[in-house]
Scaffold this motif. Structure first.
Motif, mmCIF file in Angstrom:
data_model
loop_
_atom_site.group_PDB
_atom_site.id
_atom_site.type_symbol
_atom_site.label_atom_id
_atom_site.label_comp_id
_atom_site.label_asym_id
_atom_site.label_seq_id
_atom_site.Cartn_x
_atom_site.Cartn_y
_atom_site.Cartn_z
ATOM 1 N N PHE A 78 29.359 56.574 -34.260
ATOM 2 C CA PHE A 78 29.525 58.023 -34.135
ATOM 3 C C PHE A 78 28.185 58.740 -34.299
ATOM 4 O O PHE A 78 27.858 59.657 -33.545
ATOM 5 N N ARG A 79 27.399 58.299 -35.278
ATOM 6 C CA ARG A 79 26.085 58.906 -35.512
ATOM 7 C C ARG A 79 25.198 58.779 -34.280
ATOM 8 O O ARG A 79 24.582 59.758 -33.823
ATOM 9 N N VAL A 80 25.091 57.571 -33.732
ATOM 10 C CA VAL A 80 24.199 57.352 -32.595
ATOM 11 C C VAL A 80 24.722 58.061 -31.347
ATOM 12 O O VAL A 80 23.935 58.564 -30.541
ATOM 13 N N MET A 81 26.026 58.158 -31.194
ATOM 14 C CA MET A 81 26.584 58.924 -30.079
ATOM 15 C C MET A 81 26.155 60.389 -30.188
ATOM 16 O O MET A 81 25.776 61.000 -29.184
ATOM 17 N N ALA A 82 26.220 60.936 -31.389
ATOM 18 C CA ALA A 82 25.812 62.326 -31.601
ATOM 19 C C ALA A 82 24.318 62.498 -31.336
ATOM 20 O O ALA A 82 23.897 63.461 -30.680
ATOM 21 N N GLU A 83 23.530 61.567 -31.835
ATOM 22 C CA GLU A 83 22.083 61.637 -31.604
ATOM 23 C C GLU A 83 21.768 61.545 -30.108
ATOM 24 O O GLU A 83 20.892 62.260 -29.610
ATOM 25 N N SER A 84 22.466 60.692 -29.413
ATOM 26 C CA SER A 84 22.272 60.536 -27.979
ATOM 27 C C SER A 84 22.638 61.828 -27.250
ATOM 28 O O SER A 84 21.916 62.269 -26.350
ATOM 29 N N ALA A 85 23.743 62.444 -27.648
ATOM 30 C CA ALA A 85 24.165 63.701 -27.028
ATOM 31 C C ALA A 85 23.152 64.813 -27.271
ATOM 32 O O ALA A 85 23.002 65.711 -26.440
ATOM 33 N N LYS B 266 19.118 54.602 -27.024
ATOM 34 C CA LYS B 266 19.922 53.918 -25.991
ATOM 35 C C LYS B 266 20.121 52.444 -26.336
ATOM 36 O O LYS B 266 21.184 51.882 -26.075
ATOM 37 N N ASP B 267 19.135 51.796 -26.966
ATOM 38 C CA ASP B 267 19.282 50.402 -27.385
ATOM 39 C C ASP B 267 20.286 50.280 -28.529
ATOM 40 O O ASP B 267 21.090 49.344 -28.569
ATOM 41 N N ALA B 268 20.230 51.244 -29.452
ATOM 42 C CA ALA B 268 21.188 51.250 -30.561
ATOM 43 C C ALA B 268 22.606 51.430 -30.035
ATOM 44 O O ALA B 268 23.537 50.755 -30.485
ATOM 45 N N MET B 269 22.766 52.317 -29.067
ATOM 46 C CA MET B 269 24.091 52.565 -28.507
ATOM 47 C C MET B 269 24.619 51.316 -27.814
ATOM 48 O O MET B 269 25.789 50.950 -27.976
ATOM 49 N N GLU B 270 23.765 50.646 -27.072
ATOM 50 C CA GLU B 270 24.182 49.414 -26.400
ATOM 51 C C GLU B 270 24.601 48.350 -27.420
ATOM 52 O O GLU B 270 25.621 47.682 -27.253
ATOM 53 N N LEU B 271 23.818 48.199 -28.467
ATOM 54 C CA LEU B 271 24.159 47.238 -29.519
ATOM 55 C C LEU B 271 25.495 47.587 -30.166
ATOM 56 O O LEU B 271 26.357 46.726 -30.343
ATOM 57 N N LYS C 74 20.057 64.331 -27.287
ATOM 58 C CA LYS C 74 18.842 63.875 -26.595
ATOM 59 C C LYS C 74 17.777 63.333 -27.546
ATOM 60 O O LYS C 74 16.590 63.374 -27.248
ATOM 61 N N LYS C 75 18.209 62.809 -28.678
ATOM 62 C CA LYS C 75 17.273 62.182 -29.612
ATOM 63 C C LYS C 75 16.936 60.793 -29.064
ATOM 64 O O LYS C 75 17.824 60.029 -28.713
ATOM 65 N N ASN C 76 15.667 60.468 -28.986
ATOM 66 C CA ASN C 76 15.236 59.216 -28.359
ATOM 67 C C ASN C 76 15.166 58.034 -29.310
ATOM 68 O O ASN C 76 15.209 56.890 -28.875
ATOM 69 N N LYS C 77 15.001 58.290 -30.599
ATOM 70 C CA LYS C 77 14.862 57.204 -31.570
ATOM 71 C C LYS C 77 15.859 57.380 -32.708
ATOM 72 O O LYS C 77 16.218 58.499 -33.060
ATOM 73 N N THR C 78 16.278 56.251 -33.248
ATOM 74 C CA THR C 78 17.216 56.248 -34.367
ATOM 75 C C THR C 78 16.941 55.028 -35.223
ATOM 76 O O THR C 78 16.043 54.233 -34.925
ATOM 77 N N SER C 79 17.720 54.877 -36.253
ATOM 78 C CA SER C 79 17.648 53.678 -37.097
ATOM 79 C C SER C 79 19.055 53.212 -37.404
ATOM 80 O O SER C 79 19.953 54.022 -37.646
ATOM 81 N N LEU C 80 19.238 51.917 -37.369
ATOM 82 C CA LEU C 80 20.474 51.304 -37.843
ATOM 83 C C LEU C 80 20.142 50.584 -39.140
ATOM 84 O O LEU C 80 19.036 50.051 -39.294
ATOM 85 N N TRP C 81 21.070 50.572 -40.052
ATOM 86 C CA TRP C 81 20.868 49.943 -41.358
ATOM 87 C C TRP C 81 21.861 48.802 -41.532
ATOM 88 O O TRP C 81 23.074 48.997 -41.400
ATOM 89 N N PHE C 82 21.322 47.623 -41.800
ATOM 90 C CA PHE C 82 22.135 46.449 -42.063
ATOM 91 C C PHE C 82 21.624 45.795 -43.342
ATOM 92 O O PHE C 82 20.427 45.515 -43.458
ATOM 93 N N ASN C 83 22.510 45.537 -44.267
ATOM 94 C CA ASN C 83 22.159 44.892 -45.540
ATOM 95 C C ASN C 83 21.003 45.597 -46.240
ATOM 96 O O ASN C 83 20.119 44.970 -46.795
ATOM 97 N N GLY C 84 20.996 46.932 -46.169
ATOM 98 C CA GLY C 84 19.964 47.699 -46.842
ATOM 99 C C GLY C 84 18.611 47.691 -46.165
ATOM 100 O O GLY C 84 17.627 48.160 -46.731
ATOM 101 N N THR D 146 33.916 47.177 -40.445
ATOM 102 C CA THR D 146 34.355 48.036 -39.350
ATOM 103 C C THR D 146 34.037 49.503 -39.626
ATOM 104 O O THR D 146 33.570 50.223 -38.730
ATOM 105 N N GLU D 147 34.260 49.957 -40.837
ATOM 106 C CA GLU D 147 34.019 51.361 -41.165
ATOM 107 C C GLU D 147 32.549 51.732 -40.976
ATOM 108 O O GLU D 147 32.235 52.766 -40.373
ATOM 109 N N THR D 148 31.644 50.889 -41.451
ATOM 110 C CA THR D 148 30.215 51.162 -41.294
ATOM 111 C C THR D 148 29.824 51.159 -39.824
ATOM 112 O O THR D 148 29.073 52.028 -39.370
ATOM 113 N N MET D 149 30.339 50.200 -39.070
ATOM 114 C CA MET D 149 30.021 50.145 -37.648
ATOM 115 C C MET D 149 30.504 51.410 -36.948
ATOM 116 O O MET D 149 29.783 51.985 -36.129
ATOM 117 N N ASN D 150 31.707 51.863 -37.280
ATOM 118 C CA ASN D 150 32.231 53.076 -36.660
ATOM 119 C C ASN D 150 31.393 54.299 -37.022
ATOM 120 O O ASN D 150 31.140 55.154 -36.165
#
Length: 118
Positions: free
Chosen positions: A41-48, A68-73, A50-60, A33-37
């Motif tokens: 928060f990071r992707v919300m800030a990036e979206s605000a 926008k896809d990251a935010m939806e996920l 107007k950053k178009n691309k990001t990265s999510l990290w799972f299991n390294g 839960t902590e990592t997801m939160n």
């Protein structure tokens, strides 16, 4: 009997934690839960900003995607984690109301959970 109830409640919490994750690109990944939160928060800030691309990290492993896809996920994950929480707490309440050891020991606490996000 309270010891049995506490043991069953711990079993429920362990099972709930085991379901926290998603299936991404065919690979099952666990997410606490902590990592997801933090990611949300990071992707919300990036979206605000107007950053178009990001990265999510799972299991390294990095999963680059559109912001926008990251935010939806991540929003879907927030809802899924909420449903896990609700289901686990309903089971804990059911355990609290049981009145004999056989009922407690035989209580099926693994039903009613939502399917992992794929």
């Amino acid at each position: 009997m309270n010891i049995k109830k506490n043991d069953k409640k711990h079993d429920i919490e362990f099972y709930e934690d085991s379901l926290k994750g998603i299936i991404i690109d065919g690979e099952e990944v666990q997410v606490d839960t902590e990592t997801m939160n933090k990611m949300t928060f990071r992707v919300m800030a990036e979206s605000a900003m107007k950053k178009n691309k990001t990265s999510l990290w799972f299991n390294g492993k990095e999963y680059p995607m559109k912001t926008k896809d990251a935010m939806e996920l991540l929003y879907n994950m927030q809802v899924y984690f909420g449903e896990l929480f609700d289901t686990a707490n309903n089971h804990k309440n059911n355990i609290k109301n049981l009145e004999n050891i056989d009922e407690i020991e035989n209580y099926d606490y693994i039903n009613g959970y939502p399917e992992k996000i794929n």
